[in-house]
Design a protein around this motif. Sequence first.
Motif, PDB file in Angstrom:
ATOM      1  N   GLU A 144       0.851  -1.187   0.000  1.00 35.20           N
ATOM      2  CA  GLU A 144       0.000   0.000   0.000  1.00 35.20           C
ATOM      3  C   GLU A 144       0.886   1.235   0.000  1.00 35.20           C
ATOM      4  O   GLU A 144       1.874   1.278   0.738  1.00 35.20           O
ATOM      5  CB  GLU A 144      -0.872   0.062   1.250  1.00 35.20           C
ATOM      6  CG  GLU A 144      -1.933  -0.998   1.345  1.00 35.20           C
ATOM      7  CD  GLU A 144      -2.740  -0.864   2.627  1.00 35.20           C
ATOM      8  OE1 GLU A 144      -2.958   0.279   3.082  1.00 35.20           O
ATOM      9  OE2 GLU A 144      -3.129  -1.904   3.162  1.00 35.20           O
ATOM     10  N   HIS A 204       0.548   5.235   0.703  1.00 30.97           N
ATOM     11  CA  HIS A 204      -0.299   6.316   1.202  1.00 30.97           C
ATOM     12  C   HIS A 204       0.318   7.623   0.728  1.00 30.97           C
ATOM     13  O   HIS A 204       1.370   8.023   1.233  1.00 30.97           O
ATOM     14  CB  HIS A 204      -0.387   6.272   2.732  1.00 30.97           C
ATOM     15  CG  HIS A 204      -0.965   5.000   3.250  1.00 30.97           C
ATOM     16  ND1 HIS A 204      -2.319   4.782   3.337  1.00 30.97           N
ATOM     17  CD2 HIS A 204      -0.376   3.869   3.711  1.00 30.97           C
ATOM     18  CE1 HIS A 204      -2.540   3.582   3.822  1.00 30.97           C
ATOM     19  NE2 HIS A 204      -1.378   3.003   4.048  1.00 30.97           N
ATOM     20  N   LYS A 205      -0.295   8.253  -0.224  1.00 30.63           N
ATOM     21  CA  LYS A 205       0.231   9.488  -0.805  1.00 30.63           C
ATOM     22  C   LYS A 205       0.161  10.631   0.204  1.00 30.63           C
ATOM     23  O   LYS A 205      -0.818  10.763   0.953  1.00 30.63           O
ATOM     24  CB  LYS A 205      -0.553   9.871  -2.062  1.00 30.63           C
ATOM     25  CG  LYS A 205      -0.434   8.857  -3.187  1.00 30.63           C
ATOM     26  CD  LYS A 205       0.957   8.888  -3.777  1.00 30.63           C
ATOM     27  CE  LYS A 205       1.018   8.029  -5.029  1.00 30.63           C
ATOM     28  NZ  LYS A 205       2.312   8.083  -5.662  1.00 30.63           N
ATOM     29  N   ARG A 244      -4.407  11.741   3.658  1.00 29.02           N
ATOM     30  CA  ARG A 244      -5.038  11.462   4.955  1.00 29.02           C
ATOM     31  C   ARG A 244      -5.030  12.741   5.793  1.00 29.02           C
ATOM     32  O   ARG A 244      -4.008  13.424   5.884  1.00 29.02           O
ATOM     33  CB  ARG A 244      -4.301  10.332   5.667  1.00 29.02           C
ATOM     34  CG  ARG A 244      -4.419   9.027   4.866  1.00 29.02           C
ATOM     35  CD  ARG A 244      -3.661   7.894   5.472  1.00 29.02           C
ATOM     36  NE  ARG A 244      -2.232   8.177   5.369  1.00 29.02           N
ATOM     37  CZ  ARG A 244      -1.292   7.476   5.979  1.00 29.02           C
ATOM     38  NH1 ARG A 244      -1.612   6.466   6.743  1.00 29.02           N
ATOM     39  NH2 ARG A 244      -0.030   7.774   5.824  1.00 29.02           N
ATOM     40  N   ILE A 283       1.491   5.255   9.662  1.00 27.50           N
ATOM     41  CA  ILE A 283       1.037   3.910   9.341  1.00 27.50           C
ATOM     42  C   ILE A 283       0.325   3.291  10.540  1.00 27.50           C
ATOM     43  O   ILE A 283       0.695   3.527  11.677  1.00 27.50           O
ATOM     44  CB  ILE A 283       2.214   2.986   8.905  1.00 27.50           C
ATOM     45  CG1 ILE A 283       1.736   1.662   8.317  1.00 27.50           C
ATOM     46  CG2 ILE A 283       3.163   2.738  10.057  1.00 27.50           C
ATOM     47  CD1 ILE A 283       0.988   1.775   7.026  1.00 27.50           C
TER      48      ILE A 283
END
Length: 134
Positions: free
Chosen positions: A2, A4-5, A9, A29
Amino acid sequence: MEIHKAGVRPTRQGRKEYFTGTVWQDPVIEAPAPARVMALRVAFAPGARTAWHTHPLGQTLHVLSGVGLVGRRGEAPQVIRPGDTVWIPPGEEHWHGAGPDTAMVHLAIQEGLDGQFADWLEKVSDDDYLRAAQ
């Protein structure tokens, strides 16, 4: 895998029952089981700090910027600076945050045990916070 750019978030404000002052948290994370790791980038405004707490499997703090303090029950706080890494053993009552006149940002890394990452206790008193740092 995965990815996460950055900026996807949302940043969240630290919960008032666990922090004194203004604290912002950015998720790094929270790995799905069977992994147990969680990491946050935490930014403390001057004077901001966590409440007393423990971690069932310990915690690592890595200071990214600013000057902060970390304290353990019954002792004067220690000054922490960029590049410093702090290991807090499982069950040790402690707190951490910015200095009275300086902001501080750290990476907080901990593992969960049965989904629990921290046990929160009472807020750190001004007397404990302002105790002469080592």
